[in-house]
Design a protein around this motif. Structure first.
Motif, PDB file in Angstrom:
ATOM      1  N   ALA A 125      -0.933  10.189  10.978  1.00 48.22           N
ATOM      2  CA  ALA A 125      -1.909   9.758  10.190  1.00 48.22           C
ATOM      3  C   ALA A 125      -2.543   8.430  10.728  1.00 48.22           C
ATOM      4  O   ALA A 125      -3.676   8.160  10.292  1.00 48.22           O
ATOM      5  CB  ALA A 125      -1.721   9.767   8.748  1.00 48.22           C
ATOM      6  N   LYS A 126      -1.785   7.682  11.348  1.00 39.45           N
ATOM      7  CA  LYS A 126      -2.037   6.400  11.801  1.00 39.45           C
ATOM      8  C   LYS A 126      -2.842   5.400  10.824  1.00 39.45           C
ATOM      9  O   LYS A 126      -3.814   4.910  10.995  1.00 39.45           O
ATOM     10  CB  LYS A 126      -2.925   6.578  12.975  1.00 39.45           C
ATOM     11  CG  LYS A 126      -2.468   7.269  14.121  1.00 39.45           C
ATOM     12  CD  LYS A 126      -3.294   7.282  15.241  1.00 39.45           C
ATOM     13  CE  LYS A 126      -2.729   8.179  16.644  1.00 39.45           C
ATOM     14  NZ  LYS A 126      -3.777   8.036  17.578  1.00 39.45           N
ATOM     15  N   PRO A 127      -2.206   5.336   9.638  1.00 32.13           N
ATOM     16  CA  PRO A 127      -2.783   4.598   8.448  1.00 32.13           C
ATOM     17  C   PRO A 127      -2.399   2.869   8.821  1.00 32.13           C
ATOM     18  O   PRO A 127      -1.522   2.582   9.237  1.00 32.13           O
ATOM     19  CB  PRO A 127      -1.657   5.290   7.335  1.00 32.13           C
ATOM     20  CG  PRO A 127      -0.328   5.303   7.876  1.00 32.13           C
ATOM     21  CD  PRO A 127      -0.607   5.833   9.262  1.00 32.13           C
ATOM     22  N   GLU A 128      -3.725   2.534   8.115  1.00 33.20           N
ATOM     23  CA  GLU A 128      -3.558   1.105   8.125  1.00 33.20           C
ATOM     24  C   GLU A 128      -2.921   0.623   6.702  1.00 33.20           C
ATOM     25  O   GLU A 128      -2.543  -0.392   6.828  1.00 33.20           O
ATOM     26  CB  GLU A 128      -4.767   0.496   8.215  1.00 33.20           C
ATOM     27  CG  GLU A 128      -5.632   0.754   9.553  1.00 33.20           C
ATOM     28  CD  GLU A 128      -7.166   0.819   9.463  1.00 33.20           C
ATOM     29  OE1 GLU A 128      -7.892  -0.308  10.016  1.00 33.20           O
ATOM     30  OE2 GLU A 128      -7.586   1.800   9.055  1.00 33.20           O
ATOM     31  N   ILE A 129      -2.977   1.341   5.727  1.00 28.18           N
ATOM     32  CA  ILE A 129      -2.535   1.244   4.385  1.00 28.18           C
ATOM     33  C   ILE A 129      -1.774   2.491   4.007  1.00 28.18           C
ATOM     34  O   ILE A 129      -2.201   3.610   4.072  1.00 28.18           O
ATOM     35  CB  ILE A 129      -3.472   1.156   3.525  1.00 28.18           C
ATOM     36  CG1 ILE A 129      -4.485  -0.300   3.912  1.00 28.18           C
ATOM     37  CG2 ILE A 129      -3.305   0.570   2.192  1.00 28.18           C
ATOM     38  CD1 ILE A 129      -5.607  -0.668   3.233  1.00 28.18           C
ATOM     39  N   VAL A 130      -0.597   2.409   3.230  1.00 29.38           N
ATOM     40  CA  VAL A 130       0.287   3.401   2.613  1.00 29.38           C
ATOM     41  C   VAL A 130       0.157   3.024   1.303  1.00 29.38           C
ATOM     42  O   VAL A 130       0.523   1.972   1.021  1.00 29.38           O
ATOM     43  CB  VAL A 130       1.607   3.336   3.308  1.00 29.38           C
ATOM     44  CG1 VAL A 130       2.385   4.460   2.517  1.00 29.38           C
ATOM     45  CG2 VAL A 130       1.552   3.674   4.711  1.00 29.38           C
ATOM     46  N   ILE A 131      -0.164   4.232   0.469  1.00 32.21           N
ATOM     47  CA  ILE A 131      -0.056   4.009  -1.156  1.00 32.21           C
ATOM     48  C   ILE A 131       1.097   5.112  -1.425  1.00 32.21           C
ATOM     49  O   ILE A 131       1.111   6.448  -1.151  1.00 32.21           O
ATOM     50  CB  ILE A 131      -1.294   4.519  -1.714  1.00 32.21           C
ATOM     51  CG1 ILE A 131      -2.466   3.513  -1.266  1.00 32.21           C
ATOM     52  CG2 ILE A 131      -1.313   4.212  -3.202  1.00 32.21           C
ATOM     53  CD1 ILE A 131      -3.782   3.629  -1.725  1.00 32.21           C
ATOM     54  N   HIS A 132       1.948   4.608  -2.565  1.00 33.35           N
ATOM     55  CA  HIS A 132       3.194   5.304  -2.855  1.00 33.35           C
ATOM     56  C   HIS A 132       2.920   5.568  -4.385  1.00 33.35           C
ATOM     57  O   HIS A 132       2.916   4.730  -5.191  1.00 33.35           O
ATOM     58  CB  HIS A 132       4.546   4.360  -2.898  1.00 33.35           C
ATOM     59  CG  HIS A 132       5.615   4.880  -3.322  1.00 33.35           C
ATOM     60  ND1 HIS A 132       5.648   6.060  -4.095  1.00 33.35           N
ATOM     61  CD2 HIS A 132       6.777   4.183  -3.262  1.00 33.35           C
ATOM     62  CE1 HIS A 132       7.095   6.052  -4.376  1.00 33.35           C
ATOM     63  NE2 HIS A 132       7.798   5.282  -3.755  1.00 33.35           N
ATOM     64  N   GLN A 133       2.631   6.855  -4.717  1.00 36.73           N
ATOM     65  CA  GLN A 133       2.417   7.211  -5.936  1.00 36.73           C
ATOM     66  C   GLN A 133       3.433   8.263  -6.401  1.00 36.73           C
ATOM     67  O   GLN A 133       3.008   9.276  -7.295  1.00 36.73           O
ATOM     68  CB  GLN A 133       1.035   7.648  -6.371  1.00 36.73           C
ATOM     69  CG  GLN A 133      -0.089   6.558  -6.124  1.00 36.73           C
ATOM     70  CD  GLN A 133      -0.033   5.579  -7.345  1.00 36.73           C
ATOM     71  OE1 GLN A 133       0.779   5.614  -8.351  1.00 36.73           O
ATOM     72  NE2 GLN A 133      -0.839   4.544  -7.221  1.00 36.73           N
ATOM     73  N   LEU A 134       4.455   8.510  -5.752  1.00 36.80           N
ATOM     74  CA  LEU A 134       5.504   9.487  -5.713  1.00 36.80           C
ATOM     75  C   LEU A 134       6.290   9.268  -7.262  1.00 36.80           C
ATOM     76  O   LEU A 134       6.944   8.027  -7.246  1.00 36.80           O
ATOM     77  CB  LEU A 134       6.404   9.423  -4.747  1.00 36.80           C
ATOM     78  CG  LEU A 134       5.889   9.877  -3.248  1.00 36.80           C
ATOM     79  CD1 LEU A 134       6.903   9.410  -2.081  1.00 36.80           C
ATOM     80  CD2 LEU A 134       5.770  11.407  -3.310  1.00 36.80           C
ATOM     81  N   PHE A 193      -2.821   6.451   3.871  1.00 37.07           N
ATOM     82  CA  PHE A 193      -1.611   7.699   3.844  1.00 37.07           C
ATOM     83  C   PHE A 193      -1.305   7.476   2.226  1.00 37.07           C
ATOM     84  O   PHE A 193      -0.693   6.510   1.742  1.00 37.07           O
ATOM     85  CB  PHE A 193      -0.640   7.267   4.612  1.00 37.07           C
ATOM     86  CG  PHE A 193       0.487   8.583   4.602  1.00 37.07           C
ATOM     87  CD1 PHE A 193       0.363   9.673   5.389  1.00 37.07           C
ATOM     88  CD2 PHE A 193       1.523   8.756   3.688  1.00 37.07           C
ATOM     89  CE1 PHE A 193       1.114  10.860   5.563  1.00 37.07           C
ATOM     90  CE2 PHE A 193       2.387   9.887   3.702  1.00 37.07           C
ATOM     91  CZ  PHE A 193       2.040  10.892   4.558  1.00 37.07           C
ATOM     92  N   LEU A 194      -1.578   8.318   1.445  1.00 37.43           N
ATOM     93  CA  LEU A 194      -1.422   8.568   0.003  1.00 37.43           C
ATOM     94  C   LEU A 194      -0.102   9.518  -0.340  1.00 37.43           C
ATOM     95  O   LEU A 194      -0.530  10.579  -0.328  1.00 37.43           O
ATOM     96  CB  LEU A 194      -2.608   9.071  -0.707  1.00 37.43           C
ATOM     97  CG  LEU A 194      -2.327   8.878  -2.267  1.00 37.43           C
ATOM     98  CD1 LEU A 194      -1.800   7.902  -2.857  1.00 37.43           C
ATOM     99  CD2 LEU A 194      -3.848   9.555  -3.001  1.00 37.43           C
ATOM    100  N   ALA A 195       1.067   9.122  -0.560  1.00 33.96           N
ATOM    101  CA  ALA A 195       2.068   9.867  -0.878  1.00 33.96           C
ATOM    102  C   ALA A 195       2.266  10.120  -2.283  1.00 33.96           C
ATOM    103  O   ALA A 195       2.171   9.290  -3.213  1.00 33.96           O
ATOM    104  CB  ALA A 195       3.309   8.906  -0.349  1.00 33.96           C
ATOM    105  N   GLY A 196       2.309  11.466  -2.758  1.00 32.84           N
ATOM    106  CA  GLY A 196       2.243  11.806  -4.326  1.00 32.84           C
ATOM    107  C   GLY A 196       0.747  11.799  -4.613  1.00 32.84           C
ATOM    108  O   GLY A 196       0.511  11.497  -5.863  1.00 32.84           O
ATOM    109  N   ALA A 197      -0.012  12.555  -3.935  1.00 37.44           N
ATOM    110  CA  ALA A 197      -1.414  12.785  -4.388  1.00 37.44           C
ATOM    111  C   ALA A 197      -1.776  13.556  -5.220  1.00 37.44           C
ATOM    112  O   ALA A 197      -2.890  13.544  -6.176  1.00 37.44           O
ATOM    113  CB  ALA A 197      -2.243  13.015  -3.006  1.00 37.44           C
ATOM    114  N   SER A 198      -0.873  14.700  -5.530  1.00 39.42           N
ATOM    115  CA  SER A 198      -1.040  15.646  -6.603  1.00 39.42           C
ATOM    116  C   SER A 198      -0.447  15.283  -7.995  1.00 39.42           C
ATOM    117  O   SER A 198      -0.500  16.282  -8.738  1.00 39.42           O
ATOM    118  CB  SER A 198      -0.318  16.971  -5.920  1.00 39.42           C
ATOM    119  OG  SER A 198       0.996  16.813  -5.850  1.00 39.42           O
TER     120      SER A 198
END
Length: 242
Positions: A67-76, A6-11
């Motif tokens: 999304a049931k993520p195993e990994i969350v990435i924060h690029q917000l 789950f990638l937060a801030g993908a844009s």
């Protein structure tokens, strides 16, 4: 092995360069944006787009859990295009809010979803005054004043939320000043890092690195980067093939 991510801030500047790297590595990416107009751009890069505001804690939680993520990435982030100086004072306050309240909401959502690892964007120029180059163990500038105090306070809050997210493994990437595609500049003051290399560090952190902070920048006299090179296998020369 591919992971659900789950990638937060993908844009954002880093997010747009990270999505193709994650997809190419075989990961399944759910990517967020606050603007519906950008959703199709993310889909074209190979991600499953979700339009959600990080300040809407309930909606964010629902999106992450689904999304049931195993990994969350924060690029917000919440910064003006090209870091327009006339807009930076107001943006600094908004960005600090994302780092504190937004990160807290994302951590809680990640816990609810059962994520195992959380990788978050931080910055590498908020160390307290002292001998250089700064290592990750050096203190941050909690005594800063004025606008710098707002920025540093946001960073300290973000890192506290991420590194205190047990049982999730928290990794903080302290990026240098970004340059390259989507950043509005082709040069940057030290410590500097190309946006592609910054995204590459996040890709590597999906599978590598123990809990903690990592300085991510080109060789410079301000901060050390040995930890990222050694533990993550990162190198500053990485660039996406155009």
């Amino acid at each position: 092995m591919g992971y659900r991510i789950f990638l937060a801030g993908a844009s954002g500047a880093i997010g747009r360069r990270l999505v193709p790297q994650l997809v190419a590595a075989g990961h399944q990416v759910t990517a967020t944006t606050r603007q519906a107009a950008r959703a199709e751009d993310l889909r074209a890069l190979g991600a499953d787009p979700v339009v959600v505001d990080v300040f809407d804690a309930n909606a964010l939680r629902a999106a992450v859990v689904a999304a049931k993520p195993e990994i969350v990435i924060h690029q917000l982030t919440d910064l003006p295009a090209g870091l327009d100086p006339s807009k930076m004072a107001e943006a600094t306050t908004r960005n600090a809010r994302i780092r504190d309240e937004g990160t807290r909401n994302l951590v809680e959502a990640a816990k609810a979803a059962g994520a195992k690892r959380l990788i978050a964007q931080s910055i590498a120029w908020v160390y307290a005054p002292g001998a250089e180059p700064h290592a990750e163990t050096d203190p941050l500038d909690s005594g800063a004043e004025g606008g710098r105090a707002v920025s540093v306070g946001g960073v300290i809050a973000l890192e506290k939320h991420v590194l205190g997210a047990s049982p999730i493994t928290g990794i903080v990437l302290r990026y240098g000043h970004l340059y390259g595609p989507g950043t509005g500049t082709e040069t940057a003051a030290e410590p500097a890092v190309h946006v592609d290399a910054a995204a590459y560090a996040a890709l590597l952190a999906v599978e590598r690195g123990t809990q903690g902070a990592f300085n991510v920048a080109e060789p410079n006299g301000r901060i050390t980067t040995d930890k990222a090179v050694t533990e993550l296998g990162w190198h500053a020369g990485f660039r996406l093939a155009e």
